[in-house]
Design an enzyme around this catalytic site. Structure first.
Site, mmCIF file in Angstrom:
data_model
loop_
_atom_site.group_PDB
_atom_site.id
_atom_site.type_symbol
_atom_site.label_atom_id
_atom_site.label_comp_id
_atom_site.label_asym_id
_atom_site.label_seq_id
_atom_site.Cartn_x
_atom_site.Cartn_y
_atom_site.Cartn_z
ATOM 1 N N ASP A 557 17.787 -2.516 14.588
ATOM 2 C CA ASP A 557 19.030 -2.341 13.849
ATOM 3 C C ASP A 557 19.280 -3.645 13.088
ATOM 4 O O ASP A 557 18.811 -4.703 13.502
ATOM 5 C CB ASP A 557 20.169 -2.059 14.823
ATOM 6 C CG ASP A 557 21.524 -2.089 14.144
ATOM 7 O OD1 ASP A 557 21.715 -1.319 13.191
ATOM 8 O OD2 ASP A 557 22.370 -2.907 14.563
ATOM 9 N N ASP A 773 22.520 -3.487 19.029
ATOM 10 C CA ASP A 773 23.607 -4.159 19.732
ATOM 11 C C ASP A 773 24.902 -3.381 19.712
ATOM 12 O O ASP A 773 25.803 -3.654 20.491
ATOM 13 C CB ASP A 773 23.865 -5.541 19.123
ATOM 14 C CG ASP A 773 24.674 -5.445 17.846
ATOM 15 O OD1 ASP A 773 24.265 -4.689 16.948
ATOM 16 O OD2 ASP A 773 25.720 -6.108 17.763
ATOM 17 N N ASP A 777 24.408 2.321 17.976
ATOM 18 C CA ASP A 777 22.975 2.313 18.260
ATOM 19 C C ASP A 777 22.643 2.989 19.584
ATOM 20 O O ASP A 777 21.472 3.236 19.875
ATOM 21 C CB ASP A 777 22.449 0.866 18.322
ATOM 22 C CG ASP A 777 22.708 0.097 17.046
ATOM 23 O OD1 ASP A 777 22.614 0.711 15.971
ATOM 24 O OD2 ASP A 777 23.009 -1.096 17.132
#
Length: 877
Positions: A557, A773, A777
């Site tokens: 990400d 994080d 996600d």
């Protein structure tokens, strides 16, 4: 609305509802379109193989795949359980992954799960209940997911059925409830996993395993005293002429075991029940499922030694192997206990992570008063007051006024979003500017809650990897049992009595069974988890190391992972005194970009020379800094929709979006417009500053990349792992990552459900690890073969991940792969050292020298080597 029309209004890739101009497009975002174009769809390929056709996709956005699911990872589908027909704006629905209309899905936490064997056993228990259609268990998350007909079997009945053979089941929802409001440790700063563990501990004693082990060892110690002082000297007399040993041997020449049998039998039985029961339970489950395990091998040795000792006592022979029963049970359970302790330590390391769920909501009454109410009691059409800095409890829309909302935790967008009356707001997002009055919609849940449920679906559909030791146990078992049968039958054929033949078969089990696999496995697991903890990496399950070794694609990400996730001033081009004045005004605002400007310029004794300059540490360069006159207090402060204004030292200062300057008639030069456009193309946020009716410069604010990201990507690329970047930000914000030669692909403007769909497609041909994080996600982390969350991540991300990095250290990702390789080597070494016991006792038995002292020496030698090898650090510091 017809089913077909509803399907047409959903994204072909991820199932998310489309809106606005996207209604005529097949996909909800450019990112989803790009993922669909680049990555093969396993469902589509399967349909082509089955039908010989094209899979049924066309440009209209309709698909034979329903809404894009078709797999148990929950990346697509429909989650319209309340029947209102509305789709959640950010959450991938469950679709085929969800239960049918007449089924209810219930999640259970199971206390006592510790292996893939437990999964199979509990699944079989659940599926044998009437009214249950499917069950999926995961020992990694200690979860069982059951789809059942509530009219035929209730969740309570399922809980009772799953609480069997030493397992204890709790409904997962109940486990997370904050029942003890006086408990200072039960607050919103803990993870789901830690709250569940605390909930379970209110119902059972956390120290049951420790107490059983300690009591068993105490009893066993009493029994080992006569062995050390009496029996071992007798065994030594068989190989030594020393007068003391010879005296012991003569004293036991007419040994009457029946005199001592009751005391030894009962004491050893108590030890076997208290300390060895978990091993015996594992053996029972293994036999029930016909799947050999290390516990079955250990149980063979324990039970065979106990039975042999009992018969030996009865016939008056001094070769009594009760000590082996005690030592094997105590040694194996010591390793299991150590493993449990290390895992609990790992769990406790995550309790300080932030949390995204909101426990209470502030109801705004018609008379303007407010009252607090639990979120689960919020009703449709309630109006909620959410102050600046607070999270929005549930999904809804802004009832009045304007505000700015940070949706990064859910959508992944790094820049806050301005909201006006009537705009939809997402539960879990943060109000950053002013207060918000939220009108609750028909759904009284937040996107965070639905993300949580998606994570649960994905977690409980992922089975643990079977231990290498269990596979070896399956190979060894036929030889062990076969050898015992051959020896027993051979003794009978050679004229031995039935008792003698039985003792020979039992002794063969004692000699041939590689019980030390049961010691090697937990020692390897515990030491690897321990070493990972020392390296700032938290894992909860030994299969993580095996899965890490097989990963060939790592998906990162962007926001908060490859970048810091914090807004900072990256460039500034304006007179120093104007920047100071702008910083002073921005102190009054609550926008993240305002905070960045205020931190960079307000109350500073230095400035810039007025030209554009860049810093990589989030501040502004001070080269050629001049003396800056002190800035006075802010007067006549005024907040606009896209900026702020006020008087500083008698001069009017305006800071904000270029549109704010145009709307107020301030002069905006063409060269400044060009600089604004350049900043936007780079994915950054330009903030214009001006005074007295004229814009004089700008500060560029952005989410800065982590210092170590390039080195981490390069190292992974050099080790043969492909790197993919997913981001919810627009394409411009992802440009810098495309320029790195180690990045295989970058997908920008991808919603959370699209990230999960991308993981599903990548997994079709690869072993995929996901690094993230944020809460947005979490479903992708759970859907990946391996999920990795950073220490800055939210609690839901940590719960979804298999591996969590405690600190914001991106370099620890590569370190985790190095640990996995080293952990694999240690497992192989320990399994080899486990055979040292058999390497000693088998030759002794063939030479006719076998006795309990030999087995004890072999046990100590093998155990010491395993423990010593496990004590070594995996990686050199």
């Amino acid at each position: 609305m017809s089913d077909r029309e509803t399907e047409r209004n959903r994204c072909r890739l991820c199932g998310t509802a489309k809106s606005g101009s996207r209604l005529e497009e097949p996909f909800c975002s450019p990112g989803c379109r790009e993922i669909d174009r680049v990555l093969d769809d396993p469902d589509r390929e399967s349909e082509r193989a089955d039908s010989g056709g094209s899979g049924g996709n066309d440009d209209s956005g309709e698909s034979d795949r329903g809404s894009g699911s078709g797999e148990s990872d929950g990346s697509g589908g429909s989650d319209d359980s309340d029947g209102d027909g509305d789709a959640n704006p950010v959450v991938a629905p469950e679709g085929r992954n969800g239960p049918s209309e007449d089924r209810e899905r219930t999640f259970f936490r199971i206390d006592g799960m510790h292996s893939a064997l437990c999964e199979s056993y509990l699944e079989s228990i659940a599926e044998n209940q009437r009214g249950v259609s499917t069950a999926a268990a995961s020992y990694v998350t200690e979860t069982v997911r059951v789809d059942h007909d509530p009219d035929r079997i209730s969740a309570t009945a399922l809980e009772d059925a799953l609480s069997t053979t030493g397992y204890t089941a709790y409904r997962r929802k109940a486990a997370t409830e904050r029942e003890d409001t006086n408990d200072a440790t039960t607050d919103a700063s803990t993870t789901h996993r830690s709250r569940e563990m605390r909930g379970m501990r209110k119902r059972r004693s956390e120290t049951v395993l420790e107490l059983r082990y300690i009591i068993g060892v105490v009893f066993g110690s009493f029994l080992l005293v006569p062995y050390a002082t009496v029996f071992y000297p007798v065994y030594l007399s068989e190989v030594s002429d020393y007068w003391l040993f010879e005296t012991y041997g003569e004293a036991f020449a007419s040994f009457d075991g029946l005199l001592f049998l009751p005391a030894f039998l009962v004491t050893t039985g108590i030890v076997l029940y208290l300390t060895g029961m978990p091993i015996l339970r594992g053996a029972y489950v293994s036999l029930k499922l016909r799947q050999p395990s290390t516990h079955l091998l250990a149980a063979f040795t324990i039970v065979a030694a106990y039975c042999y000792g009992t018969v030996a006592f009865a016939v008056g022979r001094p070769e009594i192997y009760y000590d082996l029963t005690i030592l094997v049970a105590a040694t194996v359970m010591a390793a299991v206990f150590y493993e449990a302790t290390v895992k609990r330590t790992a769990l406790n390391r995550l309790t300080d992570l932030t949390v995204s769920q909101v426990g209470t909501a502030r109801i705004l009454e018609s008379d303007g008063t407010t009252r607090e109410r639990p979120v689960e009691d919020v009703a449709a059409d309630d109006r909620l007051l959410v102050r600046a800095g607070e999270r929005i409890p549930v999904d809804g829309h802004l009832a009045e006024g304007e505000c700015t909302v940070d949706e990064a935790v859910v959508t992944g967008e790094s820049l806050p979003v301005s909201k006006s009356a009537g705009d939809a707001v997402i539960g879990g997002s943060i109000v950053t500017d002013d207060a918000a009055v939220v009108a609750v919609g028909d759904r009284t849940t937040s996107s965070i809650d639905q993300l949580t449920r998606t994570v649960w679906n994905l977690q409980s559909a992922t089975h643990g990897v079977q231990h290498r030791a269990d596979a070896l146990a399956a190979r060894a078992l036929p030889f062990v049992v076969g050898a015992a049968v051959v020896v027993g039958l051979g003794s009978l054929l050679l004229g031995a009595s039935a008792t003698a033949a039985a003792m020979a078969a039992l002794l063969t089990l004692v000699v041939a069974s590689p019980w030390a696999f049961g010691l090697a496995t937990p020692c390897s697991i515990a030491s690897s988890i321990r070493d990972a903890l020392e390296a700032g990496i938290v894992v909860f399950d030994e299969s993580v190391f095996e899965r890490l070794r097989t990963v060939d694609v790592v998906v990162f990400d962007k926001t908060g992972t490859l970048t810091t996730g914090e807004m900072t001033v990256l460039e500034a081009g304006a007179p120093p005194d104007l920047l100071r004045a702008a910083g002073a005004i921005e102190r009054r605002a609550s926008h993240p970009a305002a905070a960045a400007i205020a931190d960079a310029f307000a109350d500073q004794s230095d400035g810039t020379d007025g030209s554009e300059s860049t810093r990589t540490d989030g501040g502004v360069a001070d080269e050629n800094a001049d003396e800056v006159p002190e800035t006075g207090a802010v007067r006549e402060f005024e907040r606009h929709a896209t900026g702020v204004e006020g008087l500083v030292d008698g001069r009017r200062i305006l800071v904000g979006h270029p549109d704010c300057f145009r709307e107020r008639g301030w002069t905006l030069e063409d060269d400044l417009e060009s600089r604004v456009a350049d900043a936007r193309e780079s994915g950054l946020l330009p903030v214009v500053v001006g005074r007295d009716g004229r814009a004089e410069g700008l500060a560029v604010v952005g989410d800065e990349t982590r210092d170590e990201w390039k080195e981490t990507v390069t190292t992974l690329d050099e080790s043969g792992i492909d790197v993919v970047v997913l981001t919810g930000d627009d394409d411009a914000a992802a440009t810098r990552f495309r320029q790195h030669p180690g990045v295989e692909r970058v997908f920008a403007d991808v919603p959370p459900a699209g990230k999960t769909a991308a993981i599903r497609r990548l997994r079709a041909e690869n072993r995929v690890a996901m690094v993230g994080d944020g809460t947005n996600d979490a479903p992708a982390l759970a859907a990946a073969d391996l999920g990795i969350s950073l220490g800055s991540g939210t609690a839901l991300a940590a719960d979804a991940a298999d591996l969590a990095i405690v600190e914001d250290d991106l370099a620890a990702v590569e370190r985790a792969f190095a640990l996995a390789r080293a952990a694999h080597g240690r497992v192989v070494q320990n399994l080899g050292l486990a055979l040292v016991y058999n390497a000693i006792v088998i030759p002794a038995a063939l030479a006719g020298l076998l006795n309990p002292l030999v087995t004890t020496v072999a046990l100590v030698a093998s155990g010491s080597l395993i423990v010593g090898n496990s004590s070594r650090a995996l990686l050199e510091s």
